[in-house]
Design an enzyme around this catalytic site. Structure first.
Site, PDB file in Angstrom:
ATOM      1  N   HIS A  98       0.970  -1.311   0.202  1.00 34.76           N
ATOM      2  CA  HIS A  98       0.215  -0.377   0.245  1.00 34.76           C
ATOM      3  C   HIS A  98       0.782   1.394   0.152  1.00 34.76           C
ATOM      4  O   HIS A  98       0.567   1.897  -0.069  1.00 34.76           O
ATOM      5  CB  HIS A  98      -1.190  -0.343   0.980  1.00 34.76           C
ATOM      6  CG  HIS A  98      -1.909  -1.134   1.177  1.00 34.76           C
ATOM      7  ND1 HIS A  98      -1.128  -1.997   2.725  1.00 34.76           N
ATOM      8  CD2 HIS A  98      -3.072  -1.724   0.891  1.00 34.76           C
ATOM      9  CE1 HIS A  98      -2.174  -3.750   2.194  1.00 34.76           C
ATOM     10  NE2 HIS A  98      -2.813  -3.097   1.141  1.00 34.76           N
TER      11      HIS A  98
HETATM   12 FE1  FES Z   1       0.400  -1.874   3.628  1.00 30.19          FE
HETATM   13 FE2  FES Z   1       2.757  -2.179   4.010  1.00 30.19          FE
HETATM   14  S1  FES Z   1       1.459   0.091   4.204  1.00 30.19           S
HETATM   15  S2  FES Z   1       1.264  -3.358   4.151  1.00 30.19           S
END
Ligand code: FES
Length: 114
Positions: free
Chosen positions: A78
């Protein structure tokens, strides 16, 4: 930087260079989302070592090393960024990469103890 597995958990182990330490110390900790001075995250054996758990503090993906102009870690899941000391620079991860408890067995061997 190496990635090791210890008891099923991944860790990053990095022998910090003087340039990396200087770069990390030049970071204004007030700009970090989870401030922590670099000195708290680097231990001295014969060299200066940084060991962090290699699980993102968001949902547990394994970040990729040596990413971006600050040479830190980037989480592909993410998009969180951590600096060369494992400190959070950009979310959604809510906290630094944690440092496990460890001891130096010798100049070249480290034992993770917790
Ligand atoms: Fe979501 Fe690393 S940013 S698991």
């Amino acid at each position: 930087q190496i990635k090791i597995l210890w008891r099923g958990k991944p860790y990053f182990v990095r022998n910090r260079t003087e340039a990396e330490i200087k770069a990390a110390q030049d970071v204004d900790v007030k700009t970090l989302r989870d401030p922590q001075p670099d000195s708290a995250r680097v231990k001295e054996g014969k060299a200066k070592w940084l060991i962090t758990a290699a699980n993102c503090t968001h949902l547990g993906c394994v970040p990729l090393g040596n990413q971006g102009d600050y040479g830190g870690w980037f989480c592909p899941c993410h998009g969180s960024h951590f600096d060369t000391s494992g400190r959070i620079r950009k979310g959604p991860a809510p906290a630094n990469l944690p440092i496990p408890q460890y001891t130096f067995v010798s100049d070249t061997r480290i034992r993770i103890t917790g």
